[in-house]
Design a protein around this motif. Structure first.
Motif, short mmCIF file in Angstrom:
data_model
loop_
_atom_site.label_atom_id
_atom_site.label_comp_id
_atom_site.label_asym_id
_atom_site.label_seq_id
_atom_site.Cartn_x
_atom_site.Cartn_y
_atom_site.Cartn_z
N HIS A 62 47.27 62.29 79.39
CA HIS A 62 46.73 60.95 79.13
C HIS A 62 47.14 59.99 80.25
O HIS A 62 46.32 59.20 80.72
N ALA A 63 48.40 60.07 80.67
CA ALA A 63 48.86 59.20 81.76
C ALA A 63 48.11 59.51 83.04
O ALA A 63 47.71 58.61 83.78
N ASP A 69 41.19 56.18 87.28
CA ASP A 69 40.39 55.01 87.64
C ASP A 69 40.91 54.36 88.92
O ASP A 69 40.13 53.95 89.77
N PHE A 70 42.21 54.29 89.06
CA PHE A 70 42.79 53.68 90.25
C PHE A 70 42.64 54.57 91.48
O PHE A 70 42.44 54.09 92.58
N HIS A 73 38.40 55.12 92.00
CA HIS A 73 37.49 54.00 91.80
C HIS A 73 36.87 53.56 93.12
O HIS A 73 37.54 53.48 94.14
N GLU A 74 35.59 53.29 93.09
CA GLU A 74 34.89 52.76 94.26
C GLU A 74 34.24 51.44 93.86
O GLU A 74 33.61 51.35 92.81
N ASP A 75 34.42 50.44 94.69
CA ASP A 75 33.76 49.16 94.43
C ASP A 75 32.25 49.35 94.55
O ASP A 75 31.77 50.11 95.39
N GLU A 76 31.54 48.63 93.74
CA GLU A 76 30.08 48.75 93.71
C GLU A 76 29.43 47.59 94.45
O GLU A 76 29.98 46.49 94.54
N PHE A 77 28.27 47.84 94.98
CA PHE A 77 27.45 46.83 95.64
C PHE A 77 28.23 46.06 96.71
O PHE A 77 28.33 44.85 96.69
N VAL A 78 28.79 46.81 97.64
CA VAL A 78 29.61 46.19 98.68
C VAL A 78 28.91 46.10 100.03
O VAL A 78 29.45 45.52 100.97
#
Length: 91
Positions: A62-63, A69-70, A73-78
């Motif tokens: 679980h950890a 996510d960290f 994770h990719e930022d969207e609409f950049v």
């Protein structure tokens, strides 16, 4: 679910129990006694140890999943933010 040991692991455990009795008790335990004690421990105490191990693995998973996510994770609409930062504004 019963906890089963391989034949080799069972034999090693029995030898270990026999040795423990020789070194720590007034009377040694023979092969049959050590095997019976091992069977009792696997049936009576084994599930508690097994369940604790499963709970520990679940906690670690679980950890780890929470960290995904960290890590991925990719930022969207950049595109435009990057593009605007590189090129000067037209007048």
């Amino acid at each position: 679910m019963s906890i089963e040991l391989t034949k080799e692991d069972r034999q090693q455990a029995i030898l270990s129990i026999e040795r423990w009795f020789r070194e720590n008790m007034d009377e040694p335990a023979g092969n049959v006694t050590a095997g019976a004690l091992l069977g009792f421990m696997l049936e009576e105490i084994g599930p508690s140890i097994y369940n604790k191990a499963v709970a520990d693995v679940q906690e670690r998973l679980h950890a780890r999943v929470a960290e995904l996510d960290f890590e991925v994770h990719e930022d969207e609409f950049v595109y435009w933010r990057k593009h605007d930062a590189k090129t000067p504004r037209r007048r």
